[in-house]
Design a protein around this motif. Sequence first.
Motif, PDB file in Angstrom:
ATOM      1  N   ARG A 179       2.715   2.443  -7.303  1.00  0.00           N
ATOM      2  CA  ARG A 179       3.270   2.928  -8.508  1.00  0.00           C
ATOM      3  C   ARG A 179       2.149   4.252  -9.143  1.00  0.00           C
ATOM      4  N   TRP A 180       0.968   3.826  -8.767  1.00  0.00           N
ATOM      5  CA  TRP A 180      -0.018   4.719  -9.375  1.00  0.00           C
ATOM      6  C   TRP A 180      -0.051   6.011  -8.721  1.00  0.00           C
ATOM      7  N   ASP A 181       0.106   5.930  -7.536  1.00  0.00           N
ATOM      8  CA  ASP A 181       0.264   7.134  -6.690  1.00  0.00           C
ATOM      9  C   ASP A 181       1.627   8.016  -6.886  1.00  0.00           C
ATOM     10  N   PHE A 182       2.631   7.298  -7.179  1.00  0.00           N
ATOM     11  CA  PHE A 182       3.941   7.742  -7.554  1.00  0.00           C
ATOM     12  C   PHE A 182       3.650   8.526  -8.947  1.00  0.00           C
ATOM     13  N   MET A 183       3.092   7.935  -9.901  1.00  0.00           N
ATOM     14  CA  MET A 183       2.543   8.727 -11.012  1.00  0.00           C
ATOM     15  C   MET A 183       1.902  10.001 -10.985  1.00  0.00           C
ATOM     16  N   SER A 184       0.966   9.875  -9.990  1.00  0.00           N
ATOM     17  CA  SER A 184       0.011  11.065  -9.758  1.00  0.00           C
ATOM     18  C   SER A 184       0.804  12.327  -9.051  1.00  0.00           C
ATOM     19  N   GLU A 185       1.713  11.934  -8.230  1.00  0.00           N
ATOM     20  CA  GLU A 185       2.529  12.989  -7.591  1.00  0.00           C
ATOM     21  C   GLU A 185       3.390  13.604  -8.443  1.00  0.00           C
ATOM     22  N   PHE A 235       7.331  15.444 -14.689  1.00  0.00           N
ATOM     23  CA  PHE A 235       8.066  14.722 -15.897  1.00  0.00           C
ATOM     24  C   PHE A 235       7.035  14.515 -17.053  1.00  0.00           C
ATOM     25  N   GLY A 236       5.819  14.540 -16.948  1.00  0.00           N
ATOM     26  CA  GLY A 236       4.951  14.029 -17.824  1.00  0.00           C
ATOM     27  C   GLY A 236       4.483  12.828 -17.626  1.00  0.00           C
ATOM     28  N   VAL A 237       3.453  12.320 -18.139  1.00  0.00           N
ATOM     29  CA  VAL A 237       2.751  11.055 -18.118  1.00  0.00           C
ATOM     30  C   VAL A 237       3.207  10.064 -19.029  1.00  0.00           C
ATOM     31  N   LYS A 238       3.589  10.712 -20.166  1.00  0.00           N
ATOM     32  CA  LYS A 238       4.104   9.824 -21.284  1.00  0.00           C
ATOM     33  C   LYS A 238       5.480   9.382 -20.885  1.00  0.00           C
ATOM     34  N   ARG A 239       6.287  10.124 -20.243  1.00  0.00           N
ATOM     35  CA  ARG A 239       7.626   9.652 -19.828  1.00  0.00           C
ATOM     36  C   ARG A 239       7.649   8.837 -18.680  1.00  0.00           C
ATOM     37  N   ILE A 240       7.019   8.986 -17.789  1.00  0.00           N
ATOM     38  CA  ILE A 240       6.680   8.172 -16.538  1.00  0.00           C
ATOM     39  C   ILE A 240       6.271   6.702 -17.016  1.00  0.00           C
ATOM     40  N   VAL A 271       4.115   0.961 -17.909  1.00  0.00           N
ATOM     41  CA  VAL A 271       2.823   0.873 -18.033  1.00  0.00           C
ATOM     42  C   VAL A 271       1.763   1.482 -18.696  1.00  0.00           C
ATOM     43  N   SER A 272       0.498   1.551 -19.138  1.00  0.00           N
ATOM     44  CA  SER A 272      -0.238   2.213 -20.201  1.00  0.00           C
ATOM     45  C   SER A 272      -0.569   3.651 -19.564  1.00  0.00           C
ATOM     46  N   ARG A 273      -0.736   4.493 -20.458  1.00  0.00           N
ATOM     47  CA  ARG A 273      -1.351   5.874 -20.191  1.00  0.00           C
ATOM     48  C   ARG A 273      -2.789   5.692 -19.776  1.00  0.00           C
ATOM     49  N   SER A 274      -3.488   4.692 -20.475  1.00  0.00           N
ATOM     50  CA  SER A 274      -4.974   4.842 -20.057  1.00  0.00           C
ATOM     51  C   SER A 274      -5.042   4.170 -18.710  1.00  0.00           C
ATOM     52  N   GLY A 275      -4.178   3.323 -18.051  1.00  0.00           N
ATOM     53  CA  GLY A 275      -4.176   3.017 -16.745  1.00  0.00           C
ATOM     54  C   GLY A 275      -4.125   4.185 -15.969  1.00  0.00           C
TER      55      GLY A 275
END
Length: 404
Positions: free
Chosen positions: A110-116, A121-126, A132-136
């Motif tokens: 999931r972290w790779d999906f968020m980075s891509e 979509f923006g970090v907050k929405r994903i 999951v947390s934004r700090s993570g």
Amino acid sequence: MGRKSPYPEEFRRDAVALYRASGGKRTYAAVAADLGITGETLRTWVRKDTGRPSPEPPGGSASSPAEELARLRAENQRLLKAEKGVAAGAGDPAPGSRVFRSGGAVSPHRWDFMSENRAAFGVKRICRVLGVSRSGCYRHQATASARAARQAEQAAAVAEIRQIHADHHGAYGAPRIHAELRSRGRKINRKRVARLMRINHIVGRHLRRRKRTTIADKMAPPAPDLVMRDFTATVLNTRWCGDITYIAVGSSWMFLATVIDICSRRVIGWSVADHMRTELVTDAIEMAVAARGGQVDGVVFHTDRGAQYVSRAFAEVCRRHGIRRSMGRVGSSYDNALAESFFQGMKRELLHGRRLTSKAQTRLELFCWLAYYNRRRRHSALGYLTPAEFEQHLISSHTLSLVA
């Protein structure tokens, strides 16, 4: 008259055949290093053998080297076509499958999906949708370079493991590959080696237990058991053990007799033939005596109670060299466990899954593997040193103690 060679005729003949089998791709020094002799010695043997007609292998038909090579190539092509999963392209995915389709693979992390997808979509929405947390997410991005370095290091480790596995003909498992890596200076945990081999489907060879084939001579007087299942020794040339095994070659058999120094696990004598007469074991013991310089008075040689080992001719050879015979009980493989274990390892690493058809080729491969075993194969009972390395350490330690 020149000095008699300390090496048996069988050893010299097989060494010449091994050099010629390389087809000029290996130097005299390279082949000789595997056999524990000098390159000039091997060169002399080859020069003396030049022009002699090749002896017909016992029980086999004579053929020219060109005919034999053509037959072996044809047999290899037949096996490649017949063996499941060996032919070129076997196991490849079907054309047009998702493996080859652009964008078809979805990352399971999931972290790779968020980075891509964070730019779209923006970090907050994903983070809200995935729970999951934004700090993570930010921590994952900050450690991207470290992860890439770890992945590159792991890829290099896997490549080196594959190379070692291939260099040893696919026989090494995790313990010996780990020992080989450590000897090369790579600091790596044994459990990590096992894990990398498991996830990359790199597997050593395993072999099921086979039944014994010893034929005891009930009429001959047996020798006492001087070993009593204690297969240990701290000094070379104090305890040896030996046995006979069979190798199927086409519709016939070949037999291998060995002599192993229990201290170093080194095979110091062997003989290969298509019969099980007493000459098979006497030739092996004569080679062992020659390999140890002829001074073996008092050494204990432990065997089973096969007819060859209780024969009068074998007893006479042992008496002449001052060798004390020792024998285990009938029907108990544990009484000669070291020799049984050696043959099991040899069949697992050299013969498992293969169908041999040429006696000449079988003899050459056995000779090559025995040389490899003594000088290159790491042994678990020796702290993963090779038998040759272990003997060298013993000799060096003894020399230093005498100097001190």
